[in-house]
Design an enzyme around this catalytic site. Structure first.
Site, short mmCIF file in Angstrom:
data_model
loop_
_atom_site.label_atom_id
_atom_site.label_comp_id
_atom_site.label_asym_id
_atom_site.label_seq_id
_atom_site.Cartn_x
_atom_site.Cartn_y
_atom_site.Cartn_z
CG ASP A 134 -0.35 -0.53 2.48
OD1 ASP A 134 0.88 -0.51 2.59
OD2 ASP A 134 -1.11 -0.93 3.38
CG HIS A 144 -6.29 -2.12 8.49
ND1 HIS A 144 -6.42 -1.18 9.48
CD2 HIS A 144 -4.97 -2.12 8.16
CE1 HIS A 144 -5.24 -0.64 9.74
NE2 HIS A 144 -4.35 -1.20 8.96
CD GLU A 154 -9.04 1.12 7.20
OE1 GLU A 154 -9.13 0.16 7.99
OE2 GLU A 154 -8.52 2.20 7.50
#
Ligand code: GLP
Length: 238
Positions: free
Chosen positions: A67, A136, A141
């Site tokens: 990410d 998460h 999420e």
């Protein structure tokens, strides 16, 4: 799923490092998936030490990061690119390290490009995961449905709060790009690290709760080859 519980964080990181070490020795051109956050610190330090000792050679391997924040430059010390450079990439000799571009002019196109890049490298051999306090994984999420593909996500207050400690008073970005559950679950092997008492509830839900997109980490129970490394504090509620 194999679960290993150790007394402390150092043992957890060193144990997880043995899997990454074995993977690289077995397949020098491995495709790794790496995670940010504090959970992998000991593991990364161990891989760096093995590289420095001349035991590991990463020169044929590549990595995909899970990410990246949107809206901060990669030169910002809290960008996940900068974090991964400092924690790992600057100290080992990987052929290529891919991180999604959180500042791409067209974020939707960047998500498609990232998934295509993972596919072009043949998918991920070994994916490292941490877990958020709200369950998460990467920045997937809690939500009404699992997001299969790489996507742009709004961070929840719980995640923003948890990540404040890295930002030293500055605003935590509200948006991020995250690898989707599809690429994570398509990885040939998953390795999760969770340590500390603030992860105990999340670990319990992930392992004992319903498999539910409101608790994204629960999906890893469907993976055929996964290993979870915990310290006693994170395992306390099992
Ligand atoms: C962040 C990252 C996750 C990470 C999680 C836990 O939100 N996006 O990939 O697993 O935090 O971080 P830590 O290991 O610091 O607890």
């Amino acid at each position: 799923m194999q679960i290993h519980i150790y007394d402390n964080v150092t043992q957890v990181g060193q144990a997880a490092a043995t899997l990454f070490t074995a993977q690289l020795l077995r397949k020098p051109d491995s495709v790794f998936g790496f995670a940010t956050g504090s959970s992998p610190s000991v593991l990364y330090r161990q891989l760096i030490a093995l590289r420095r000792a001349g035991i590991l050679d990463f020169s044929s391997s590549v990595s995909f990061s899970l990410d990246e924040y949107c809206g901060i430059p990669i030169s910002h010390p809290c960008s996940y690119r900068a974090f991964m450079q400092a924690e790992l990439f600057d100290h080992i000799n990987m052929k290529a390290t891919y991180v999604p571009d959180g500042n791409a002019p067209d974020l939707a196109a960047e998500c498609v490009r990232y998934d295509a890049q993972i596919a072009a490298c043949g998918g991920i051999d070994m994916q490292l995961l941490g877990i958020g306090r709200n369950g998460h994984i990467a920045f997937n999420e809690p939500s009404g449905a699992f997001s299969y593909e790489t996507h742009v996500t709004e961070l929840t207050p719980s995640t923003i709060d948890a990540n404040k400690r890295f930002f030293q008073g500055e605003e935590v970005p509200r948006k991020a790009i995250s690898m989707g559950i599809g690429s994570i679950m398509a990885s040939r092997e998953l390795v999760m690290i969770a340590t500390g008492s603030d992860k105990a509830q999340a670990v319990r839900y992930a392992l004992e709760g319903d498999i539910d997109p409101m608790f994204p980490a629960s999906i890893i129970r469907f993976h055929k080859v996964s290993t979870l490394f915990l310290d006693k504090a994170a395992a306390a509620l099992l």
